[in-house]
Write a protein that holds these residues in place. Structure first.
Motif, PDB file in Angstrom:
ATOM      1  N   LEU A   7       0.840  -1.203   0.000  1.00  0.00           N
ATOM      2  CA  LEU A   7       0.000   0.000   0.000  1.00  0.00           C
ATOM      3  C   LEU A   7       0.874   1.250   0.000  1.00  0.00           C
ATOM      4  N   ASN A   8       0.635   2.111  -0.968  1.00  0.00           N
ATOM      5  CA  ASN A   8       1.409   3.338  -1.112  1.00  0.00           C
ATOM      6  C   ASN A   8       0.510   4.553  -0.943  1.00  0.00           C
ATOM      7  N   GLY A   9       1.002   5.517  -0.180  1.00  0.00           N
ATOM      8  CA  GLY A   9       0.223   6.710   0.131  1.00  0.00           C
ATOM      9  C   GLY A   9       0.479   7.871  -0.811  1.00  0.00           C
ATOM     10  N   PRO A  10       0.232   9.094  -0.333  1.00  0.00           N
ATOM     11  CA  PRO A  10       0.098  10.269  -1.185  1.00  0.00           C
ATOM     12  C   PRO A  10       1.369  10.629  -1.963  1.00  0.00           C
ATOM     13  N   ASN A  11       1.138  11.004  -3.192  1.00  0.00           N
ATOM     14  CA  ASN A  11       2.171  11.502  -4.120  1.00  0.00           C
ATOM     15  C   ASN A  11       3.062  10.397  -4.672  1.00  0.00           C
ATOM     16  N   LEU A  12       2.910   9.176  -4.184  1.00  0.00           N
ATOM     17  CA  LEU A  12       3.752   8.094  -4.718  1.00  0.00           C
ATOM     18  C   LEU A  12       3.264   7.647  -6.097  1.00  0.00           C
ATOM     19  N   GLY A  13       2.073   8.045  -6.478  1.00  0.00           N
ATOM     20  CA  GLY A  13       1.603   7.792  -7.852  1.00  0.00           C
ATOM     21  C   GLY A  13       2.433   8.562  -8.862  1.00  0.00           C
ATOM     22  N   ARG A  14       3.176   9.559  -8.392  1.00  0.00           N
ATOM     23  CA  ARG A  14       4.002  10.376  -9.299  1.00  0.00           C
ATOM     24  C   ARG A  14       5.465   9.941  -9.307  1.00  0.00           C
ATOM     25  N   LEU A  15       5.713   8.757  -8.765  1.00  0.00           N
ATOM     26  CA  LEU A  15       7.089   8.237  -8.813  1.00  0.00           C
ATOM     27  C   LEU A  15       7.613   8.276 -10.241  1.00  0.00           C
ATOM     28  N   GLY A  16       8.892   8.580 -10.364  1.00  0.00           N
ATOM     29  CA  GLY A  16       9.503   8.685 -11.692  1.00  0.00           C
ATOM     30  C   GLY A  16       9.509  10.120 -12.188  1.00  0.00           C
ATOM     31  N   ARG A  17       8.488  10.890 -11.751  1.00  0.00           N
ATOM     32  CA  ARG A  17       8.406  12.299 -12.156  1.00  0.00           C
ATOM     33  C   ARG A  17       8.606  13.213 -10.958  1.00  0.00           C
ATOM     34  N   ARG A  18       8.355  12.677  -9.762  1.00  0.00           N
ATOM     35  CA  ARG A  18       8.406  13.490  -8.547  1.00  0.00           C
ATOM     36  C   ARG A  18       9.816  13.437  -7.941  1.00  0.00           C
ATOM     37  N   GLN A  19      10.476  14.565  -7.865  1.00  0.00           N
ATOM     38  CA  GLN A  19      11.805  14.673  -7.240  1.00  0.00           C
ATOM     39  C   GLN A  19      12.656  13.415  -7.485  1.00  0.00           C
ATOM     40  N   PRO A  20      12.985  13.147  -8.763  1.00  0.00           N
ATOM     41  CA  PRO A  20      13.723  11.916  -9.066  1.00  0.00           C
ATOM     42  C   PRO A  20      15.089  11.845  -8.381  1.00  0.00           C
ATOM     43  N   GLU A  21      15.626  13.012  -8.009  1.00  0.00           N
ATOM     44  CA  GLU A  21      16.920  13.009  -7.297  1.00  0.00           C
ATOM     45  C   GLU A  21      16.772  12.363  -5.913  1.00  0.00           C
ATOM     46  N   ILE A  22      15.541  12.326  -5.397  1.00  0.00           N
ATOM     47  CA  ILE A  22      15.293  11.681  -4.103  1.00  0.00           C
ATOM     48  C   ILE A  22      14.656  10.302  -4.286  1.00  0.00           C
ATOM     49  N   TYR A  23      13.676  10.222  -5.193  1.00  0.00           N
ATOM     50  CA  TYR A  23      12.865   9.005  -5.265  1.00  0.00           C
ATOM     51  C   TYR A  23      13.179   8.134  -6.484  1.00  0.00           C
ATOM     52  N   GLY A  24      14.088   8.595  -7.349  1.00  0.00           N
ATOM     53  CA  GLY A  24      14.498   7.782  -8.489  1.00  0.00           C
ATOM     54  C   GLY A  24      13.587   7.949  -9.695  1.00  0.00           C
ATOM     55  N   HIS A  25      13.854   7.147 -10.712  1.00  0.00           N
ATOM     56  CA  HIS A  25      13.192   7.300 -12.013  1.00  0.00           C
ATOM     57  C   HIS A  25      12.150   6.228 -12.291  1.00  0.00           C
ATOM     58  N   THR A  26      11.999   5.271 -11.378  1.00  0.00           N
ATOM     59  CA  THR A  26      11.023   4.198 -11.574  1.00  0.00           C
ATOM     60  C   THR A  26       9.613   4.741 -11.351  1.00  0.00           C
ATOM     61  N   THR A  27       8.709   4.457 -12.283  1.00  0.00           N
ATOM     62  CA  THR A  27       7.328   4.930 -12.122  1.00  0.00           C
ATOM     63  C   THR A  27       6.566   3.998 -11.180  1.00  0.00           C
ATOM     64  N   HIS A  28       5.384   4.458 -10.747  1.00  0.00           N
ATOM     65  CA  HIS A  28       4.589   3.602  -9.864  1.00  0.00           C
ATOM     66  C   HIS A  28       4.138   2.332 -10.578  1.00  0.00           C
ATOM     67  N   ASP A  29       3.798   2.439 -11.863  1.00  0.00           N
ATOM     68  CA  ASP A  29       3.404   1.237 -12.621  1.00  0.00           C
ATOM     69  C   ASP A  29       4.553   0.235 -12.670  1.00  0.00           C
ATOM     70  N   GLU A  30       5.771   0.752 -12.910  1.00  0.00           N
ATOM     71  CA  GLU A  30       6.949  -0.151 -12.940  1.00  0.00           C
ATOM     72  C   GLU A  30       7.173  -0.778 -11.570  1.00  0.00           C
ATOM     73  N   LEU A  31       7.046   0.045 -10.539  1.00  0.00           N
ATOM     74  CA  LEU A  31       7.201  -0.475  -9.167  1.00  0.00           C
ATOM     75  C   LEU A  31       6.190  -1.593  -8.912  1.00  0.00           C
ATOM     76  N   ALA A  32       4.942  -1.339  -9.334  1.00  0.00           N
ATOM     77  CA  ALA A  32       3.888  -2.335  -9.082  1.00  0.00           C
ATOM     78  C   ALA A  32       4.217  -3.649  -9.788  1.00  0.00           C
TER      79      ALA A  32
END
Ligand code: DQA
Length: 143
Positions: A7-32
């Motif tokens: 289970l992932n909470g707020p703003n993690l749907g924007r993984l890959g686009r959100r502060q990639p220097e902190i959270y990396g380039h993998t999108t939430h779909d790829e993570l899933a």
């Protein structure tokens, strides 16, 4: 195969686009899809969900409590202040792993240094990037 919820909470749907220097380039779909693959290799039936709505996350945790389903939870910013989330996690009887992509304890914002989930978590995995989800699934497979 035993069922596990990721289970992932707020703003993690924007993984890959959100502060990639902190959270990396993998999108939430790829993570899933990685979580599903890692889970399959461990004999786990993994379902990954993400929400920006706190009540929805609480409903999912209440369902996990009823189903006694293990959970890997990255509640993102809610981890630091949601007492409703504290209460929802308190009732879980199956193992709960707290996951963070970054390591909140090493980040400059003071508010990130508190977790309402940690008191209820069998394990906390932070700062391992996306691979932290694999480590969480490995922990739950052995729990
Ligand atoms: C996060 C860390 C939190 O402090 C932050 O609010 C997030 C993501 C992480 O995965 O590193 O949104 O949970």
């Amino acid at each position: 195969m035993s069922r596990v919820l990721v289970l992932n909470g707020p703003n993690l749907g924007r993984l890959g686009r959100r502060q990639p220097e902190i959270y990396g380039h993998t999108t939430h779909d790829e993570l899933a899809s990685r979580c599903v693959g890692w889970g399959r290799a461990l004999g786990l039936d993994v379902e990954v969900r993400q929400t920006n709505h706190e009540g929805e996350l609480l409903d999912w945790l209440n369902d996990a409590a009823d189903e006694q389903c293990p959970v890997a939870l990255n509640a993102a910013a809610w981890s630091h202040y949601s007492w409703a989330l504290y209460d929802a996690c308190a009732q879980l009887t199956a193992p709960l792993v707290e996951v963070h992509i970054s390591d909140p304890s090493q980040r400059p914002e003071e508010f990130r240094h508190t977790s309402v989930i940690a008191p209820h978590a069998a394990e906390v995995i932070a700062g391992a990037g996306i691979d932290g989800y694999r480590l969480a699934l490995e922990f739950l497979a052995d729990a």
